[in-house]
Design a protein around this motif. Structure first.
Motif: not given
Length: 215
Positions: A17-27, A72-80, A82-90
């Motif tokens: 969860y700590v890793i997730l919170i940090v990832a969400l902050y940057f995302s 991988a698809l989300v990250a490649i589409v946006f070249l980020a 962070e986009a995958a983190v947002l999508v998958f969290t939801v």
């Protein structure tokens, strides 16, 4: 690949969860700087598609499951990634709360595997190979490798937790996802080809050289 509640001790879940919170902050910071009125609907459409493909589960021994991912698809589409983190969290939160697919306590671990690890592996494999073998082939390999590595991480986490022995869990998870990854690679390429043909303005790689860094 969804880890249910009870498969990982709470002490380990807190680390994820700590890793997730940090990832969400940057995302969230990335989203504020990069998402506009055209790219937000694309993110939502990809989230809906990923929700659908992850609902097609294949049972794997010891209580977990195998399925396509889409990180991988989300990250490649946006070249980020962070986009995958947002999508998958939801997506994973909805699946856990409403459909009982994956656990709330394991949400951090599941996002780590499918979005953070899957997104990074897929995107940087794509970036590393696209100059040599072309964008679509690189994206396909990136999607396949992201699926396999995410499954490997899932098996290692549950092995550390004592859910099942690593010498059984790792071969089971990886073997299934080697084949699932092939389907994921094909679908990833199909989506990218379609976007590149019909809506090239939505692909981040058409806005800048993919070797120059993230969007």
């Amino acid at each position: 690949m969804h880890i249910p509640d009870g498969f990982i001790p709470i002490s380990q879940c807190l680390i994820y969860y700590v890793i997730l919170i940090v990832a969400l902050y940057f995302s969230v910071k990335w989203a504020r700087n990069n998402l506009d009125e055209k790219r937000i609907p694309l993110l939502a459409v990809l989230a809906a598609g990923i929700f659908a493909i992850m609902s097609m589960n294949m049972p794997i021994p010891f209580g977990t499951s195998g399925h396509m991912v889409g990180g991988a698809l989300v990250a490649i589409v946006f070249l980020a990634p962070e986009a995958a983190v947002l999508v998958f969290t939801v997506v994973l939160l909805i699946q856990a709360l409403i459909f009982g697919d994956g656990g709330i306590t394991a949400l951090g671990a599941n996002v780590l595997n499918m979005a953070i690890i899957g997104g990074f592996v897929g995107l940087y494999t794509f970036k590393g190979l696209q100059g040599m073998i072309g964008k679509y082939a690189a994206a396909g390999i990136g999607a396949w490798l992201a699926t396999v590595i995410a499954a490997l991480a899932c098996a290692i986490e549950m092995g550390i937790a004592g859910t099942f022995p690593m010498n059984i869990g790792i071969p089971s998870m990886v073997l299934y996802h080697v084949f699932i990854g092939i389907i994921e690679a094909v679908l990833t390429v199909i989506v990218l080809v379609a976007l590149d043909k019909f809506r090239p303005d939505l692909l981040a790689w058409n806005k800048k050289d993919v070797t120059e860094g993230d969007a």
